[in-house]
Design an enzyme around this catalytic site. Structure first.
Site, PDB file in Angstrom:
ATOM      1  N   GLY A 131      -2.683  -7.817  14.366  1.00  0.00           N
ATOM      2  CA  GLY A 131      -2.690  -7.928  12.686  1.00  0.00           C
ATOM      3  C   GLY A 131      -3.789  -7.786  11.899  1.00  0.00           C
TER       4      GLY A 131
ATOM      5  N   ASP B 168       0.959  -1.297  -0.031  1.00  0.00           N
ATOM      6  CA  ASP B 168       0.122   0.017  -0.071  1.00  0.00           C
ATOM      7  C   ASP B 168       0.750   1.170   0.046  1.00  0.00           C
ATOM      8  OD1 ASP B 168       0.647  -0.172   2.597  1.00  0.00           O
ATOM      9  OD2 ASP B 168      -1.242   0.389   3.535  1.00  0.00           O
TER      10      ASP B 168
ATOM     11  N   ASP C  80      -5.658  -0.135   5.834  1.00  0.00           N
ATOM     12  CA  ASP C  80      -6.289  -0.473   7.084  1.00  0.00           C
ATOM     13  C   ASP C  80      -7.655   0.449   7.143  1.00  0.00           C
ATOM     14  OD1 ASP C  80      -4.249  -1.983   7.278  1.00  0.00           O
ATOM     15  OD2 ASP C  80      -3.434  -1.146   9.035  1.00  0.00           O
TER      16      ASP C  80
ATOM     17  N   TYR D   4       9.023  -1.639  10.297  1.00  0.00           N
ATOM     18  CA  TYR D   4       8.204  -1.159   9.296  1.00  0.00           C
ATOM     19  C   TYR D   4       8.736   0.090   8.651  1.00  0.00           C
ATOM     20  CZ  TYR D   4       3.455   0.153   7.221  1.00  0.00           C
ATOM     21  OH  TYR D   4       2.395   0.206   6.361  1.00  0.00           O
TER      22      TYR D   4
HETATM   23  C1  GLA Z   1       0.058  -2.553   8.636  1.00  0.00           C
HETATM   24  C2  GLA Z   1      -0.217  -1.151   7.781  1.00  0.00           C
HETATM   25  C3  GLA Z   1      -0.786  -1.187   6.572  1.00  0.00           C
HETATM   26  C4  GLA Z   1      -0.013  -2.145   5.635  1.00  0.00           C
HETATM   27  C5  GLA Z   1       0.106  -3.373   6.386  1.00  0.00           C
HETATM   28  C6  GLA Z   1       1.095  -4.236   5.585  1.00  0.00           C
HETATM   29  O1  GLA Z   1      -1.192  -3.081   8.630  1.00  0.00           O
HETATM   30  O2  GLA Z   1      -0.958  -0.296   8.949  1.00  0.00           O
HETATM   31  O3  GLA Z   1      -0.822   0.281   5.949  1.00  0.00           O
HETATM   32  O4  GLA Z   1       1.122  -1.463   5.048  1.00  0.00           O
HETATM   33  O5  GLA Z   1       0.791  -3.300   7.589  1.00  0.00           O
HETATM   34  O6  GLA Z   1       0.696  -4.724   4.551  1.00  0.00           O
END
Ligand code: GLA
Length: 386
Positions: free
Chosen positions: A123, A37, A171, A221
């Site tokens: 998650g 994303d 999300d 991240y």
């Molecule tokens: C987390 C982030 C999302 C996305 C996912 C990995 O959930 O909030 O924006 O990057 O990780 O796909």
């Protein structure tokens, strides 16, 4: 869910002695398209039947009184003194209010109680459920007339700027745009989506939670984001039209391999391949080819484990155990990684065997019980009534 709604409503009434508006704000799943994303790529999420329930009412002054059922904690502040708290949950709420204020909306204070059954930090994006839910509630209570995309972007800014995680848009977008029995392919560059049916009665989506919550998730991240940006800088020197990894092909990456640090190269290759997989997976859906769809989920997991390196031993054990159960079509880690949960696609008849076999393997490996539950794809954030 009825019990949860009742509990949130009751605690609101007891605390604040008034009638609230009730909302449900779901946790999301993502079938495929992980860490794409923020690279302007594609994802395939949906909203679920696991949700955060809000009871909320506006005030005449600028005070904000929050109550979190899940922690049995109160937090009081006012719109002129929004700041970071020693707990995490008030920051998600304050971050959203802060964004409305920054955008120049005239708000009043709020009384609010909330609680949910989205695993916290597990998650399924409990944080976006809180942020998206409050953004939706404020928009409704103060008649601001913002559309869902603007609310999703506002909630994302709250997380980026107030909470400090540079998350992408997936999300919040999924939380607000969910439809029952449908997943959405989001084009994260153009911020558009297309729904695909995902409601086969013979199939189930199963979430297995490692129970592992790692702070590493947020620092790593941000490292992954930087590595992708570094890759784009190299590529754009040779291909000026490259603005993000969305514009990159594997051929381009191969050609410039020697310019890259090998780790950065691997990260970029993963993202390029994962975007392709989302596209192919959507074609599988149109053909109702769930066997092929499941294989793409498995390939996605391998990429996340070996190239993007955001999986963990616990996630890998859950995936391996899931794939050993007859009737399981695919399994992968879901979300940011390092902990949290996996998502598996299975035939309905395989669910019981899944639960017992995967639990047994996980218990043997870790001494802990994983939380395993099937999820349904549901409507996004919505008003339940008052
Ligand atoms: C987390 C982030 C999302 C996305 C996912 C990995 O959930 O909030 O924006 O990057 O990780 O796909």
């Amino acid at each position: 869910m009825e019990k949860l709604i009742e509990a949130v409503k009751k605690s609101f009434e007891k605390k604040f002695s008034r009638q609230p508006l009730l909302l449900a704000s779901p946790g999301r799943i993502n079938l495929i398209g992980e860490h794409t994303d923020y690279n302007e790529g594609f994802v395939l999420p949906g909203a679920t039947d696991r949700a955060v329930i809000f009871a909320v009412a506006p005030r005449e002054d600028r005070r904000c009184r929050f109550y979190a059922l899940d922690f049995d904690q109160d937090y009081n502040t006012d719109l002129d003194h929004l700041g970071h708290s020693e707990w995490r949950w008030p920051d998600y709420l304050q971050g959203v209010l802060d964004q409305f204020l920054r955008a120049g909306y005239a708000l009043k204070g709020l009384d609010l109680a909330f609680g949910g059954n989205v695993p916290i930090g597990g998650g399924m994006s409990s944080s976006a459920a809180v942020e998206g839910g409050l953004a939706f509630a404020v928009n409704h209570l103060f008649s601001l007339n913002l559309d869902l995309l603007s609310l999703a972007l506002l909630a994302q800014r709250a997380e980026n700027e107030f909470v400090g995680l540079r998350c992408g848009i997936m999300d919040m977008y999924a939380n607000l745009h969910g439809r029952p029995g449908k997943v959405m392919k989001i084009d994260c560059r153009h911020l558009r989506h297309e729904y695909f049916p995902f409601d086969r009665p013979e199939l189930r989506l199963i979430i297995s939670d490692t129970g592992v919550r790692r702070e590493l998730a947020s620092s790593e991240y941000n490292v992954r984001r930087r590595q992708c940006e570094q890759g784009v800088r190299i590529l754009s020197r040779y291909y000026p039209e490259v603005k993000s990894l969305r514009d990159v092909s594997l051929d381009m990456l191969e050609e410039l391999r020697r310019e890259f640090d090998p780790v950065v190269w691997k990260r970029c290759a993963y993202v390029v391949r994962e975007n392709e997989r989302v596209d192919l997976a959507c074609r599988d859906l149109l053909r109702h080819d769930f066997v092929s769809f499941g294989q793409r989920m498995n390939e996605s997991h391998c990429g996340l484990r070996d190239e993007y390196e955001v999986s963990s031993p616990e996630l890998n054990w859950l995936v391996e155990a899931a794939l050993s159960v007859p009737g399981v079509l695919g399994s992968r880690m879901m979300g940011a990684g390092f902990g949290g949960c996996t998502i598996s696609l299975a035939e309905a008849g395989a669910v019981e065997e899944f639960k017992s076999r995967v639990s047994a393997v996980y218990r043997r490996r870790t001494g802990r019980e994983p939380a395993i539950h099937a999820v349904r794809i549901e409507t996004g954030t919505r008003i339940l009534g008052s």
